[in-house]
Design a protein around this motif. Structure first.
Motif, PDB file in Angstrom:
ATOM      1  N   HIS A  87       0.799  -1.223   0.000  1.00 51.32           N
ATOM      2  CA  HIS A  87       0.000   0.000   0.000  1.00 51.32           C
ATOM      3  C   HIS A  87       0.828   1.267   0.000  1.00 51.32           C
ATOM      4  N   THR A  88       2.148   1.137   0.030  1.00 54.16           N
ATOM      5  CA  THR A  88       3.007   2.304  -0.083  1.00 54.16           C
ATOM      6  C   THR A  88       4.444   1.854  -0.350  1.00 54.16           C
ATOM      7  N   VAL A  89       5.310   2.827  -0.572  1.00 56.17           N
ATOM      8  CA  VAL A  89       6.746   2.579  -0.668  1.00 56.17           C
ATOM      9  C   VAL A  89       7.358   2.855   0.698  1.00 56.17           C
ATOM     10  N   LYS A  90       8.129   1.896   1.191  1.00 58.13           N
ATOM     11  CA  LYS A  90       8.745   2.024   2.512  1.00 58.13           C
ATOM     12  C   LYS A  90      10.254   1.977   2.392  1.00 58.13           C
ATOM     13  N   VAL A  91      10.913   2.927   3.043  1.00 58.43           N
ATOM     14  CA  VAL A  91      12.367   2.922   3.172  1.00 58.43           C
ATOM     15  C   VAL A  91      12.681   2.404   4.577  1.00 58.43           C
ATOM     16  N   GLY A  92      13.279   1.228   4.671  1.00 59.40           N
ATOM     17  CA  GLY A  92      13.523   0.604   5.955  1.00 59.40           C
ATOM     18  C   GLY A  92      14.948   0.773   6.438  1.00 59.40           C
ATOM     19  N   HIS A 115       7.894   6.153   5.138  1.00 59.30           N
ATOM     20  CA  HIS A 115       7.000   5.765   4.056  1.00 59.30           C
ATOM     21  C   HIS A 115       6.200   6.977   3.589  1.00 59.30           C
ATOM     22  N   PHE A 116       5.385   6.794   2.553  1.00 61.69           N
ATOM     23  CA  PHE A 116       4.813   7.943   1.849  1.00 61.69           C
ATOM     24  C   PHE A 116       3.323   7.776   1.591  1.00 61.69           C
ATOM     25  N   HIS A 117       2.626   8.926   1.620  1.00 59.15           N
ATOM     26  CA  HIS A 117       1.201   8.973   1.312  1.00 59.15           C
ATOM     27  C   HIS A 117       0.955  10.025   0.237  1.00 59.15           C
TER      28      HIS A 117
END
Length: 284
Positions: A87-92, A115-117
């Motif tokens: 449901h989004t792009v996540k930088v971990g 992460h981004f919305h």
């Protein structure tokens, strides 16, 4: 997992079973146009009195003066991975050395992910931005994000707005150029070949911020969460945003929108925090 179905007049988002290492366990129908019905089927915890996002208004915020926020290792290059979590792009962040404390915070919080919305979830003085990033931190004593979900104020989130500019952001290119690698691969993290400096994804020299008690914006909508929102936006180009949004869900449908509608304030106090000095960055 977020499933998007394009309809003629609105989008419908369905939330299904999610793994325990994410914010939520259960996803249900989310209709982003028929706002009164969007969270039908969400767990009861998403109907609390301290839900997020909210509308931020400077004219009604309580102005307070506090010591500056202290960022540990935010200015140190970090190894990170990129993930499409459905449901989004996540930088971990695999390490546990990047943290924030002081200011409005009563504890030290470790950075877990960014992460981004799209569009922004919060609004600022009636304005909605094309993008909002969330720096999700968990209280250090919890040792990980999942444990922190069960602790009052176990989570602290920094929110950053983005506005369009032709040149965009050089640091953002490190993310967007790799989105294609995870576009259709759900929960298959990919290490970035370049390190990221978290500080470079924050607004430059922003001494003031909004703060309030809220929740996660996805099920289980855990409360309470300490929110910190910078009013000064960062820059992104339209091309960079389109590249970021180029991800798909498990049904191979594009994730066109992933922002929860505004929630009632319910008497909560929103603070406008003025720091005496710009936040302190230190290495440890």
């Amino acid at each position: 997992m977020l499933l998007l179905e394009g309809l003629s007049n609105f989008y419908k988002i369905r939330f299904l079973i999610h793994k325990k290492d994410d914010y939520s366990k259960t996803w249900r129908v989310w209709n982003t146009s028929l706002r009164e019905n969007y969270q039908d089927g969400w767990p009861d915890s998403c109907c609390g009195n301290n839900q997020s996002p909210i509308e931020l208004l400077k004219k009604t915020a309580e102005i307070v003066h506090m010591s500056r926020l202290v960022y540990t290792n935010y200015d140190v290059p970090q190894d990170v991975f990129l993930e499409n979590n459905g449901h989004t792009v996540k930088v971990g962040f695999g390490c546990k050395s990047v943290s924030i404390c002081d200011g409005i915070l009563e504890n030290e919080y470790v950075l877990d992910n960014i992460h981004f919305h799209w569009n922004s979830e919060h609004t600022l003085n009636g304005k909605k931005y094309p993008l909002e990033s969330h720096f999700v931190h968990y209280i250090k004593e919890a040792e990980n994000l999942q444990n922190a979900l069960n602790i009052p104020f176990g989570i602290a989130i920094i929110a950053v707005f983005y506005e369009f500019s032709p040149e965009g952001s050089e640091i953002f290119n490190k993310i967007t150029k790799n989105v294609e690698c995870v576009a259709t691969n759900i929960k298959e993290p990919v290490p970035l070949d370049e390190q990221l400096v978290p500080k470079e994804l924050l607004p430059k020299r922003s001494c003031n911020y909004y703060a309030y008690t809220g929740s996660l914006t996805t099920p289980d909508c855990n409360e309470p969460v300490q929110w910190i929102i910078f009013p000064k936006p960062c820059k992104i180009s339209p091309c960079q945003l389109e590249a970021l949004k180029n991800i798909y869900d498990e049904d191979n449908k594009p994730i066109l929108r992933n922002a929860r509608p505004l929630q009632p304030l319910n008497g909560r106090i929103v603070k406008y925090v003025k720091e005496s000095f710009y936040g302190k960055f230190k290495k440890k």
